[in-house]
Design an enzyme around this catalytic site. Structure first.
Site, PDB file in Angstrom:
ATOM      1  N   ARG A 194      -4.941   2.096   5.555  1.00 55.41           N
ATOM      2  CA  ARG A 194      -3.695   1.333   5.542  1.00 55.41           C
ATOM      3  C   ARG A 194      -2.732   2.167   6.379  1.00 55.41           C
ATOM      4  O   ARG A 194      -3.052   2.458   7.531  1.00 55.41           O
ATOM      5  CB  ARG A 194      -3.223   1.074   4.102  1.00 55.41           C
ATOM      6  CG  ARG A 194      -2.250  -0.097   4.023  1.00 55.41           C
ATOM      7  CD  ARG A 194      -1.836  -0.435   2.608  1.00 55.41           C
ATOM      8  NE  ARG A 194      -0.936   0.563   2.049  1.00 55.41           N
ATOM      9  CZ  ARG A 194      -0.370   0.482   0.844  1.00 55.41           C
ATOM     10  NH1 ARG A 194      -0.653  -0.556   0.059  1.00 55.41           N
ATOM     11  NH2 ARG A 194       0.442   1.406   0.407  1.00 55.41           N
ATOM     12  N   LYS A 223       8.565  -1.432  -7.637  1.00 57.64           N
ATOM     13  CA  LYS A 223       8.367  -2.715  -6.938  1.00 57.64           C
ATOM     14  C   LYS A 223       7.703  -3.769  -7.827  1.00 57.64           C
ATOM     15  O   LYS A 223       7.944  -4.960  -7.657  1.00 57.64           O
ATOM     16  CB  LYS A 223       7.541  -2.503  -5.669  1.00 57.64           C
ATOM     17  CG  LYS A 223       6.111  -2.082  -5.939  1.00 57.64           C
ATOM     18  CD  LYS A 223       5.365  -1.716  -4.663  1.00 57.64           C
ATOM     19  CE  LYS A 223       3.919  -1.391  -4.990  1.00 57.64           C
ATOM     20  NZ  LYS A 223       3.267  -0.573  -3.979  1.00 57.64           N
TER      21      LYS A 223
HETATM   22  C1  LIG Z   1       2.698   0.393  -4.655  1.00 58.17           C
HETATM   23  C2  LIG Z   1       2.573   1.781  -4.165  1.00 58.17           C
HETATM   24  C3  LIG Z   1       2.377   2.829  -5.076  1.00 58.17           C
HETATM   25  C4  LIG Z   1       2.226   2.612  -6.559  1.00 58.17           C
HETATM   26  O1  LIG Z   1       0.917   2.232  -6.857  1.00 58.17           O
HETATM   27  P1  LIG Z   1       0.425   1.998  -8.368  1.00 58.17           P
HETATM   28  O2  LIG Z   1      -1.015   1.732  -8.224  1.00 58.17           O
HETATM   29  O3  LIG Z   1       1.207   0.841  -8.887  1.00 58.17           O
HETATM   30  O4  LIG Z   1       0.709   3.247  -9.116  1.00 58.17           O
HETATM   31  C5  LIG Z   1       2.309   4.116  -4.573  1.00 58.17           C
HETATM   32  N1  LIG Z   1       2.427   4.366  -3.258  1.00 58.17           N
HETATM   33  C6  LIG Z   1       2.620   3.387  -2.354  1.00 58.17           C
HETATM   34  C7  LIG Z   1       2.735   3.743  -0.922  1.00 58.17           C
HETATM   35  C8  LIG Z   1       2.691   2.070  -2.779  1.00 58.17           C
HETATM   36  O5  LIG Z   1       2.878   1.097  -1.884  1.00 58.17           O
END
Ligand SMILES: *Cc1c(COP(=O)(O)O)cnc(C)c1O
Length: 355
Positions: A131, A36
Site C-alpha cells: 500500500r 477514523k
Molecule cells: C486505519 C489505520 C490504522 C489502524 O488500523 P487498525 O487495524 O484499526 O488498528 C493504522 N495505521 C494506518 C496507516 C491506518 O490507515
C-alpha cells in the site's frame, strides 16, 4: 427513538483502551488511538483519551479539524499520506503526518515555514503489503533530503501491513524497520525517535513478546473499538467485543417462498442472484440497506436469525427459527465487523448514540 441506530458502549471501549495501553506500555510501546472507525465522534475520542492513549491519529483531515475544534490537546497525526490539495489544513490542524512522497513533504515544509509552524513527519516504509510507503532501499537518500527542509521535524519511520495486501506482521518485516532506523542513526548521526510498527494486527506479536524491541509505537483502532483483529481473525485477549451494536426496525413480516418466482435477471447491483428452494419461510424486512453499510459484515445478535440479503434500503432476514416473536416494529440487534462499522458511522441515515 429513531432507527436504525448504532449504540456505542463507552465504558467497554475505555476498558479495551486501558488494557491495550497497559499491554503495550510493558514493552515500551506508545499507543496512537486511531479514530477514523468512528469518524472521530467526540465522546468516543474522549473515552480513548481516558483509556490512556497518548496520541491520536485519523486518516481524514476533516476528522482532525473536528478533533481540534472540540479542544483535544494530545498530538494528532494524519495517518493517510496527505493529498497535495489539503496541505494547508494538514499544517494548521495536524501536529504531524505520515508521508511517502518528497514532493508533498516539500509542500508541507513551505506551508509550515509560511505559518510559523514545525510539522512532524513519519516516513512510511513499504515492507511488503504494497500500500503506501517508500521501498526500503530508497529510505536513506530521502531522509537526507527531508533533514534539510525547514519547518519539518523528521520524527521517525513507520509501516503498515495487513490492510491491502493482507500481509501479516512478522519478525522479518518489522525488523526491516529497526534495521533502517539504525542505519539512519549511524549515517546521519540522528536519533530516530519514533518507530511506528503497525496496527491492530501487530498486537499479536506484542502479546507473544516477539516484536523487535525498538518499535515504540502502534496505531490502534479496531482492537480498541471492537476488541477484534480481523487480519488474524481473532478476538484480542482482555477486550470486549459487544462495544458497538446496531439496532434496526422491522417493516414487514410475511411467510413467503424461499425462491423468487419468475425469470431471473440482474439485481439492483448488477449481480445474478441464486436461491436455494428451502420451502416457505418466515421473512422479515428491516429498514436498512447497502447504502448504509457492508451487509456482509453484519451479524444478527440472535443465532437463530439469518441474513438472506439486501438491496439499497431493505435488509431481508430469515426469522423462521427466531426464539423471539418478530413483528412489524420489532427491533433487531446486530454486531458488526470493522468495515461495516465504518459505513454505519458514516451514514447520515443512522443515528449514533453513546451509552
Ligand atoms: C486505519 C489505520 C490504522 C489502524 O488500523 P487498525 O487495524 O484499526 O488498528 C493504522 N495505521 C494506518 C496507516 C491506518 O490507515
Amino acid at each position: 427513538m429513531t432507527y436504525p441506530r448504532v449504540e456505542i458502549n463507552l465504558s467497554l471501549i475505555k476498558k479495551n483502551a486501558m488494557n491495550i495501553v497497559e499491554l503495550c506500555y510493558k514493552y515500551g510501546i506508545e499507543v496512537m488511538g486511531i479514530t477514523k472507525g468512528v469518524c472521530a465522534l467526540e465522546p468516543v475520542v474522549q473515552t480513548m483519551i481516558e483509556g490512556g492513549v497518548k496520541k491520536l491519529g485519523d486518516s481524514r483531515i476533516k476528522n482532525i479539524v473536528k478533533l481540534k475544534s472540540f479542544g483535544v490537546n494530545l498530538p494528532v497525526y494524519l495517518i493517510r499520506i496527505p493529498m497535495p490539495s489539503e496541505i494547508n489544513d494538514v499544517v494548521n490542524f495536524a501536529d504531524g503526518s505520515f508521508n511517502s512522497e518528497f514532493e508533498v513533504i516539500k509542500l508541507i515544509s513551505q506551508k509550515a515555514v509560511e505559518n510559523g509552524k514545525v510539522h512532524k513527519i513519519i516516513l512510511m516504509v513499504d515492507v511488503g503489503d504494497l500500500r503506501e510507503g517508500v521501498m526500503p532501499e530508497d529510505v536513506k537518500d530521502l531522509v537526507g533530503k527531508i533533514l534539510e527542509l525547514p519547518g519539518i521535524e523528521f520524527e521517525g519511520i513507520g509501516t503498515n501491513v495487513g490492510c491491502y495486501g493482507g500481509v501479516l506482521p512478522s519478525i522479518e518485516n518489522t525488523s526491516i524497520l529497526v534495521e533502517i532506523a539504525e542505519e539512519l542513526e549511524k549515517f546521519y548521526g540522528i536519533r530516530v525517535k519514533t518507530i511506528s510498527g503497525g496496527n491492530t494486527a501487530t498486537l499479536k506479536m506484542v502479546e507473544e513478546g516477539v516484536l523487535p524491541r525498538r518499535i515504540n509505537q502502534l496505531r490502534i483502532g479496531e482492537a480498541i473499538l471492537l476488541g477484534t483483529d480481523s487480519t488474524n481473525f481473532r478476538k484480542i485477549p482482555n477486550t470486549y467485543q459487544n462495544t458497538v451494536i446496531l439496532k434496526a426496525q422491522v417493516i414487514e413480516v410475511k411467510t413467503k417462498p424461499s425462491k423468487p418466482i419468475g425469470e431471473i435477471g440482474r439485481d439492483a447491483f448488477g449481480n445474478i442472484p441464486v436461491f436455494e428452494d428451502k420451502g416457505p419461510m418466515k421473512r422479515a424486512i428491516v429498514a436498512l440497506g447497502k447504502q448504509d453499510c457492508r451487509i456482509e459484515g453484519l451479524i444478527p445478535d440472535e443465532d437463530h436469525i439469518n441474513i438472506l440479503g439486501a438491496s439499497s434500503d431493505h435488509l431481508i432476514l430469515d426469522v423462521t427459527n427466531s426464539l423471539k416473536e418478530i413483528r412489524v416494529g420489532s427491533i433487531i440487534d446486530f454486531k458488526m465487523n470493522y468495515g461495516t462499522m465504518l459505513g454505519l458511522i458514516t451514514s447520515p441515515y443512522v443515528e449514533k448514540i453513546v451509552v
